[in-house]
Design an enzyme around this catalytic site. Structure first.
Site, PDB file in Angstrom:
ATOM      1  N   SER A   2      -2.104  -0.799   0.450  1.00  0.00           N
ATOM      2  CA  SER A   2      -2.316  -2.028  -0.306  1.00  0.00           C
ATOM      3  C   SER A   2      -3.123  -3.038   0.488  1.00  0.00           C
ATOM      4  O   SER A   2      -3.056  -3.089   1.722  1.00  0.00           O
ATOM      5  CB  SER A   2      -0.956  -2.643  -0.658  1.00  0.00           C
ATOM      6  OG  SER A   2      -1.116  -3.928  -1.216  1.00  0.00           O
ATOM      7  N   TYR A  38       6.888  -6.339   1.103  1.00  0.00           N
ATOM      8  CA  TYR A  38       6.111  -5.287   0.464  1.00  0.00           C
ATOM      9  C   TYR A  38       4.922  -4.891   1.324  1.00  0.00           C
ATOM     10  O   TYR A  38       4.700  -3.701   1.602  1.00  0.00           O
ATOM     11  CB  TYR A  38       5.633  -5.748  -0.915  1.00  0.00           C
ATOM     12  CG  TYR A  38       4.557  -4.863  -1.485  1.00  0.00           C
ATOM     13  CD1 TYR A  38       4.860  -3.595  -1.959  1.00  0.00           C
ATOM     14  CD2 TYR A  38       3.228  -5.290  -1.539  1.00  0.00           C
ATOM     15  CE1 TYR A  38       3.868  -2.767  -2.475  1.00  0.00           C
ATOM     16  CE2 TYR A  38       2.233  -4.479  -2.053  1.00  0.00           C
ATOM     17  CZ  TYR A  38       2.550  -3.220  -2.513  1.00  0.00           C
ATOM     18  OH  TYR A  38       1.569  -2.409  -3.013  1.00  0.00           O
ATOM     19  N   LYS A  50       4.128  -1.223   3.378  1.00  0.00           N
ATOM     20  CA  LYS A  50       2.914  -0.425   3.227  1.00  0.00           C
ATOM     21  C   LYS A  50       2.283  -0.149   4.590  1.00  0.00           C
ATOM     22  O   LYS A  50       1.806   0.970   4.850  1.00  0.00           O
ATOM     23  CB  LYS A  50       1.920  -1.142   2.304  1.00  0.00           C
ATOM     24  CG  LYS A  50       2.302  -1.083   0.846  1.00  0.00           C
ATOM     25  CD  LYS A  50       2.349   0.367   0.336  1.00  0.00           C
ATOM     26  CE  LYS A  50       2.583   0.453  -1.148  1.00  0.00           C
ATOM     27  NZ  LYS A  50       2.609   1.846  -1.643  1.00  0.00           N
TER      28      LYS A  50
END
Length: 332
Positions: free
Chosen positions: A117, A141, A145
Site C-alpha cells: 500500500s 494499517y 503492510k
C-alpha cells in the site's frame, strides 16, 4: 499452473482473479467473506471460504490444491479505523501472513505477489513518491503492510522465495459492472452511495497543506492494477528477478474536491459536498511515480479519471440494484 488469490472475493481481488483467468491461469480463492462478496468470485475460480488467521484451514487449502504461486490481497485495510483497532489489524494482516508464508514453505510454493500500500510512505514531503522514498506509515494499517513486505523479504533470504510487493494507491473504477467497491471508507463508494440515496457527499478535511485544502491522491483504475499482478506473476514464474517493491502510481494527483466536481459532471447529479473533520491516519498527499513498474512489469495506466468515475458509477448502480451489501467497519 494454479495461483491462489487471497481476498479474491473482494473488489480488487476479484478483478485480479478475473485477470488471471483471462490469461489462462487457474485460480483458487481464499476469502472469509467478511468484506468480500461470494458473487464477485468469477466463474471458473474455486472459492475456499475461511480465514488466513486459521492456520489449519490454510494448511488444508494448500494440501488439497496444486498451488504454484500466491497473490496475497486479504487483510483488514481500513487505515483510519486501524488507529482504533490496532491489535485487530495486526492479527488480520500480520498473523495471517505468517500462516500463509508457513504454508507456502511447507508445500514448496515458490512465488508470491504481495498487495502492499501507499500507506507505507505516510505523509511524505516528496512531490513524487518513488520506491526509494523513506517509509514512515502513520497508521497501524500502513505499519502492517510494511511488516508484510519485511516478512516476505526475510523469508526470501532464508528460503529462496521469489517475490515482489505492489504498493497500491487509490484503486477505483470497475472492469465489470458486476463488481464494485463496497468499502465503507473509500471515497468513490461513499460518494456513489450518497448520490444514490439523495444524501450529500462528504469531504473529510479541507485544511490540509494542498492547493485546495483537501487530500491529494493518485488514482488508478482497478483493471490496470489487476493487469500488473498478472504480469508480475508471469515474471516470477519465469524466474525473472523483480524488485522488492513497485509503486502502481500514475504520477499525477487529484484532490478530493476535484474528484467531487468530476463526480457531479459524470453522474449528472449536481451537489455541494459537506466538509467534515479530517480522519486520523490520512496523509495530505500521496502521488507516485510508476516508472519502475513500467520498466519491469509493463505497468501502463490506460484509463482516464472520467473512465474511472463512469465505470465505478455503473458498477455501483448495478450493485445497488442487485442488493449487494456494503462492507462495514466492524468486518472481521
Amino acid at each position: 499452473m494454479t495461483w491462489l488469490v487471497t481476498g479474491g472475493a473482494g473488489y480488487i481481488g476479484s478483478h485480479v482473479a478475473r485477470a488471471f483467468l483471462a490469461a489462462g491461469i487457474d485460480v483458487v480463492v481464499i476469502d472469509d467473506l467478511s468484506s468480500g462478496v461470494a458473487a464477485f468470485v468469477p466463474e471458473g475460480a474455486l472459492l475456499e471460504q475461511g480465514s488466513l488467521v486459521d492456520a489449519a484451514f490454510v494448511d488444508r487449502v494448500f494440501a488439497e490444491h496444486p498451488v504454484t504461486g500466491v497473490v496475497h490481497l486479504a487483510g483488514y485495510k481500513y487505515a483510519g479505523v486501524s488507529v482504533q483497532r490496532p491489535m485487530h489489524t495486526y492479527t488480520q494482516n500480520v498473523t495471517a501472513t505468517v500462516n500463509l508464508l508457513n504454508a507456502m514453505h511447507a508445500n514448496e510454493v515458490p512465488s508470491i505477489v504481495f498487495s502492499s500500500s501507499a500507506a507505507v510512505y505516510g505523509n511524505t514531503p516528496a512531490e513524487f513518491v518513488t520506491e526509494s522514498t523513506a517509509t514512515a506509515p502513520e497508521s497501524p494499517y500502513g505499519e502492517t503492510k510494511l511488516i508484510g513486505e519485511w516478512m516476505i523479504a526475510d523469508q526470501a533470504r532464508a528460503t529462496g522465495l521469489r517475490h515482489t510487493s505492489l504498493r497500491y494507491f487509490n484503486v477505483v473504477g470497475s472492469a465489470s459492472p458486476e463488481v464494485s467497491d463496497t468499502s465503507p471508507h473509500n471515497l468513490f463508494p461513499l460518494v456513489f452511495r450518497a448520490l444514490e440515496s439523495g444524501a450529500t457527499p462528504k469531504i473529510f478535511g479541507d485544511q490540509y497543506p494542498t492547493p485546495d485544502g483537501t487530500c491529494v491522491r493518485d488514482y488508478v483504475h482497478v483493471a490496470d492494477v489487476a493487469a500488473a499482478h498478472v504480469e508480475a506473476a508471469k515474471k516470477l514464474d519465469a524466474g525473472v528477478a523483480l524488485e522488492r517493491a513497485y509503486n502502481l502510481g500514475s504520477g499525477s494527483g487529484v484532490s478530493v474536491r476535484e474528484i467531487m466536481t468530476e463526480m457531479a459532471e459524470v453522474t449528472g447529479i449536481p451537489f455541494t459536498p459537506e466538509v467534515l473533520p479530517a480522519r486520523p491516519g490520512d496523509p495530505a498527499r500521496i502521488v507516485a511515480s510508476g516508472e519502475l513498474a513500467a520498466r519491469d512489469v509493463g505497468w501502463m495506466p490506460a484509463h482516464t479519471l472520467h473512465d474511472m468515475i463512469a465505470s465505478g458509477w455503473a458498477a455501483a448502480r448495478h450493485t445497488a440494484a442487485a442488493a449487494v451489501p456494503a462492507a462495514t467497519a466492524a468486518d472481521r
